[in-house]
Design a protein around this motif. Structure first.
Motif, PDB file in Angstrom:
ATOM      1  N   LEU A 162       0.812  -1.213   0.000  1.00 35.34           N
ATOM      2  CA  LEU A 162       0.000   0.000   0.000  1.00 35.34           C
ATOM      3  C   LEU A 162       0.848   1.268   0.000  1.00 35.34           C
ATOM      4  O   LEU A 162       0.516   2.232  -0.687  1.00 35.34           O
ATOM      5  CB  LEU A 162      -0.953  -0.008   1.203  1.00 35.34           C
ATOM      6  N   HIS A 163       1.939   1.276   0.736  1.00 33.46           N
ATOM      7  CA  HIS A 163       2.710   2.512   0.899  1.00 33.46           C
ATOM      8  C   HIS A 163       3.602   2.850  -0.288  1.00 33.46           C
ATOM      9  O   HIS A 163       4.065   3.985  -0.398  1.00 33.46           O
ATOM     10  CB  HIS A 163       3.564   2.444   2.179  1.00 33.46           C
ATOM     11  N   ALA A 164       3.825   1.900  -1.205  1.00 32.30           N
ATOM     12  CA  ALA A 164       4.782   2.114  -2.291  1.00 32.30           C
ATOM     13  C   ALA A 164       4.140   2.082  -3.673  1.00 32.30           C
ATOM     14  O   ALA A 164       4.847   2.052  -4.672  1.00 32.30           O
ATOM     15  CB  ALA A 164       5.898   1.068  -2.212  1.00 32.30           C
ATOM     16  N   THR A 165       2.814   2.086  -3.732  1.00 30.63           N
ATOM     17  CA  THR A 165       2.115   2.064  -5.015  1.00 30.63           C
ATOM     18  C   THR A 165       1.065   3.167  -5.037  1.00 30.63           C
ATOM     19  O   THR A 165       0.530   3.566  -3.995  1.00 30.63           O
ATOM     20  CB  THR A 165       1.418   0.709  -5.260  1.00 30.63           C
ATOM     21  N   ALA A 166       0.759   3.643  -6.232  1.00 25.41           N
ATOM     22  CA  ALA A 166      -0.228   4.718  -6.369  1.00 25.41           C
ATOM     23  C   ALA A 166      -1.606   4.253  -5.895  1.00 25.41           C
ATOM     24  O   ALA A 166      -2.283   4.955  -5.141  1.00 25.41           O
ATOM     25  CB  ALA A 166      -0.275   5.198  -7.814  1.00 25.41           C
ATOM     26  N   GLY A 167      -2.012   3.062  -6.325  1.00 23.02           N
ATOM     27  CA  GLY A 167      -3.303   2.539  -5.884  1.00 23.02           C
ATOM     28  C   GLY A 167      -3.337   2.276  -4.395  1.00 23.02           C
ATOM     29  O   GLY A 167      -4.332   2.549  -3.721  1.00 23.02           O
ATOM     30  N   GLY A 168      -2.238   1.760  -3.874  1.00 21.51           N
ATOM     31  CA  GLY A 168      -2.165   1.523  -2.432  1.00 21.51           C
ATOM     32  C   GLY A 168      -2.308   2.800  -1.634  1.00 21.51           C
ATOM     33  O   GLY A 168      -2.981   2.831  -0.592  1.00 21.51           O
ATOM     34  N   LYS A 169      -1.696   3.869  -2.100  1.00 26.20           N
ATOM     35  CA  LYS A 169      -1.828   5.164  -1.415  1.00 26.20           C
ATOM     36  C   LYS A 169      -3.272   5.655  -1.455  1.00 26.20           C
ATOM     37  O   LYS A 169      -3.757   6.248  -0.485  1.00 26.20           O
ATOM     38  CB  LYS A 169      -0.902   6.198  -2.043  1.00 26.20           C
ATOM     39  N   VAL A 170      -3.975   5.390  -2.561  1.00 26.89           N
ATOM     40  CA  VAL A 170      -5.392   5.752  -2.642  1.00 26.89           C
ATOM     41  C   VAL A 170      -6.172   5.019  -1.557  1.00 26.89           C
ATOM     42  O   VAL A 170      -6.975   5.612  -0.837  1.00 26.89           O
ATOM     43  CB  VAL A 170      -5.959   5.441  -4.052  1.00 26.89           C
ATOM     44  N   PHE A 171      -5.929   3.709  -1.430  1.00 28.90           N
ATOM     45  CA  PHE A 171      -6.636   2.946  -0.399  1.00 28.90           C
ATOM     46  C   PHE A 171      -6.290   3.451   0.998  1.00 28.90           C
ATOM     47  O   PHE A 171      -7.178   3.673   1.821  1.00 28.90           O
ATOM     48  CB  PHE A 171      -6.319   1.450  -0.517  1.00 28.90           C
ATOM     49  N   LEU A 172      -5.003   3.631   1.277  1.00 28.48           N
ATOM     50  CA  LEU A 172      -4.595   4.130   2.594  1.00 28.48           C
ATOM     51  C   LEU A 172      -5.231   5.476   2.912  1.00 28.48           C
ATOM     52  O   LEU A 172      -5.693   5.705   4.036  1.00 28.48           O
ATOM     53  CB  LEU A 172      -3.072   4.266   2.673  1.00 28.48           C
ATOM     54  N   ALA A 173      -5.240   6.367   1.950  1.00 32.03           N
ATOM     55  CA  ALA A 173      -5.774   7.712   2.171  1.00 32.03           C
ATOM     56  C   ALA A 173      -7.255   7.693   2.522  1.00 32.03           C
ATOM     57  O   ALA A 173      -7.724   8.576   3.249  1.00 32.03           O
ATOM     58  CB  ALA A 173      -5.544   8.576   0.935  1.00 32.03           C
ATOM     59  N   HIS A 174      -7.984   6.711   2.028  1.00 31.32           N
ATOM     60  CA  HIS A 174      -9.430   6.669   2.237  1.00 31.32           C
ATOM     61  C   HIS A 174      -9.869   5.713   3.351  1.00 31.32           C
ATOM     62  O   HIS A 174     -11.065   5.568   3.585  1.00 31.32           O
ATOM     63  CB  HIS A 174     -10.132   6.329   0.928  1.00 31.32           C
TER      64      HIS A 174
END
Length: 175
Positions: free
Chosen positions: A58-70
């Motif tokens: 999650l922390h190293a991918t664009a999609g993962g950051k989207v999930f983490l942020a939400h």
């Protein structure tokens, strides 16, 4: 009638891949990873690898950051409390810096990575919302950094966000 995200996502992702010439993935959250469930290849000869079925951090991918942020704050903080693996010298491994990045994801409407998971790879991703507003998936565009340069990420992120909004609409969001 139950809508299927992968079925509804095919035409949206295919159109985005054709338009941008890059690889487009549709990912879902699976506990502590993003899992790509659909991929549309662009027209470029040099493309990102096949990510179908792969669990990505999650922390190293664009999609993962989207999930983490939400994620709900308590769930997000439990993820940030874990050690964050370094994949490249650009991987964000500190929780305070990652919190700032996640705030930027919310503000601009898309996540981005530039050589954080793999040298030479860049990506942008935007959230796909379910009918209730929750994030059910992320659409990402990935490719080599010589085409997905830092100065192009805002343009690509904006276009990816439009595609994600269209898929969200198809999934019943906004009705």
């Amino acid at each position: 009638m139950r809508l299927d995200i992968s079925q509804e996502g095919v035409p949206v992702c295919r159109e985005l891949a054709d338009e941008l010439g890059e690889t487009v993935n549709l990912a879902v959250l699976d506990d502590d990873a993003a899992v790509n469930i659909m991929q549309a290849r662009g027209t470029a000869a040099v493309t990102a690898q096949n990510w179908l079925g792969r669990r990505t951090p999650l922390h190293a991918t664009a999609g993962g950051k989207v999930f983490l942020a939400h994620l709900p704050p308590a769930v997000r903080e439990s993820h940030l409390a874990r050690p964050l693996r370094r994949f490249t010298e650009r991987t964000i491994t500190g929780a305070p810096e990652l919190r700032g990045e996640l705030a930027a994801v919310i503000e601009r409407g898309y996540g981005a990575t530039l050589e954080e998971l793999e040298l030479g790879l860049a990506a942008v991703a935007a959230p796909v919302h379910a009918h209730d507003g929750s994030v059910m998936a992320a659409i990402s565009v990935s490719g080599p950094v010589y085409r997905l340069r830092a100065d192009r990420l805002p343009e690509l992120g904006g276009r990816t966000a439009l595609a994600a909004a269209e898929l969200s609409r198809r999934m019943g969001y906004g009705f």
